[in-house]
Motif scaffolding. Structure first.
Motif: not given
Length: 438
Positions: A316-334, A344-350
């Motif tokens: 969520x922090x990565x998503x707010x800062x605009x780092x979408x690739x980092x957010x996808x990596x964090x959600x995928x690892x979770x 995790x799936x809902x936020x990764x879909x966003x």
């Protein structure tokens, strides 16, 4: 709703088709191109260009060039014939069928290529391990041969020394016989008692001799005179030491115990003294880097990074800062840690929707909705957001009819949400203007 591009131009030769699609004022970095043998699609939001070719083309030999203000498609014909027009006249159902066939074909081809890459990687890994084991075996054999050669050399030198020492002792202990006036005198070797006692050796000057007559008989044998043996001299110091030794009290014997020996764990089977540490460290480093290139390594993670909820917060922090690739990596690892959290799936879909990966967005939304069962009041808002996001992804992919149904379902869950009402109104107007969009 996307705007269909109609102001493109095309030309042909006997072997090629040339298509020019204008891009003004859209940046070419946002162009999503999907070329196949029968169907070509270019999506540069909010514009959409698609064409159902009259005949098949060889897409592997064709070329595509994206410039600042133009898309250039050079398509190679499978048959050298002149086309009457560029596009087929198809119904909406036929277009849907061709789209679905091309998508399934591309997915199957991508899956096959992925499997081929995995097989090739596995073969390369196996070959690498075999080569490493062969090199280790060669080095071990070389060390064994050198050690055996040194051992043989040392044993030969020891055997030669032993033979020379025995010969010297034989020469010293067996002197040649002496003859005196026809009498042969043979010297006997010292007895065991004399060899054990060093003091008696020094005191005895003459050894016992045995006379054997080997010449002509003599009337009167020659008398032999012996010197009296000297009495040993006693030493007070030696006697004192002997008494001290006799009175000495020896310590008790040690108790028997078991000693446990633990060897240092090693990756290679060879002992440390016979291994090349630098080469082993380099090999282990390369293997670790290869593992890290394919994903996370568990021993590199901190304890909190093993918590799926912590991965969601970090994403969520990565998503707010605009780092979408980092957010996808964090959600995928979770998700790899726990695949039962719908958030995790809902936020990764966003995040996929923000990057324009609409197909992945659809899959994650569907998975999140499957995990939000049974439906209840506590997950009503989350379900409505997932359904609305899935409707938006369907609209971006051109399926307006399905998107309107999905958005209305979200509106039933949140009847007071003005954003959903506005999206339904806009989609219905777009459907009225272009009912063949999906």
């Amino acid at each position: 709703m996307p705007i269909i591009v109609k102001d493109y131009t095309w030309s042909q030769t006997n072997s090629k088709i040339h298509i020019r699609v204008p891009l003004n004022p859209v940046s070419h970095e946002k162009v999503d191109l999907f070329p196949t043998d029968k169907y070509i699609k270019a999506n540069f939001s909010p514009f959409l260009f698609e064409v159902f070719l009259l005949h098949d083309v060889d897409i592997k030999k064709s070329k595509c060039l994206v410039k600042e203000d133009l898309i250039i498609l050079d398509l190679v014909k499978t048959e050298e014939i002149e086309w009457e027009c560029l596009e087929k006249e198809l119904t909406k159902a036929d277009k849907m069928k061709i789209r679905q066939e091309m998508i399934e074909k591309c997915q199957a081809q991508a899956q096959q290529e992925s499997e081929d890459r995995k097989i090739k990687k596995s073969q390369l890994d196996r070959f690498t391990v075999q080569q490493a084991m062969e090199i280790d075996s060669q080095q071990h054999n070389l060390m064994d041969s050198r050690r055996d050669a040194e051992r043989k050399k040392a044993m030969d030198e020891l055997e030669g020394w032993r033979v020379d020492h025995v010969e010297n002792n034989n020469r010293i202990c067996a002197p040649p016989p002496k003859e005196t006036n026809g009498v042969q005198i043979t010297e006997l070797p010292p007895s065991e008692d004399e060899t054990d006692d060093e003091e008696n050796k020094k005191e005895l000057v003459e050894e016992k001799k045995e006379f054997t007559v080997s010449a002509a008989p003599v009337n009167k044998p020659t008398p032999t005179t012996r010197k009296p043996a000297k009495t040993p001299v006693k030493s007070e110091y030696v006697e004192k030491k002997k008494q001290e030794t006799a009175k000495r009290v020896l310590p008790k014997l040690r108790q028997t115990m078991s000693l446990e020996v633990k060897h240092t764990p090693r990756t290679f089977p060879t002992p440390s003294r016979e291994s090349t540490a630098d080469e082993e460290a380099a090999w282990l480093k390369n293997i670790t880097l290869a593992r890290r290139a394919t994903g996370f390594v568990s021993e590199d993670l901190r304890p909190e990074e093993q918590d799926p909820q912590w991965c969601k917060i970090k994403g969520d922090e990565f998503f707010k800062n605009g780092n979408f690739l980092g957010a996808i990596s964090a959600y995928t690892h979770g998700i790899s840690l726990s695949d039962k959290l719908p958030s995790l799936y809902a936020n990764r879909s966003a995040t996929h929707f923000a990057l324009g990966n609409f197909n992945k967005c659809l899959n994650d939304c569907s998975t999140a909705l499957d995990l939000m069962k049974p439906p209840c009041e506590s997950n009503r808002r989350s379900r409505a957001k997932c359904i609305a996001r899935r409707a938006a992804a369907l609209a971006r992919l051109g399926y307006l009819n399905k998107a309107i149904d999905e958005m209305k379902a979200a509106g039933k869950l949140l009847p007071d949400d003005e954003t959903i009402k506005k999206d339904i109104h806009d989609m219905e107007r777009a459907w009225e203007q272009n009912p063949d969009s999906d």
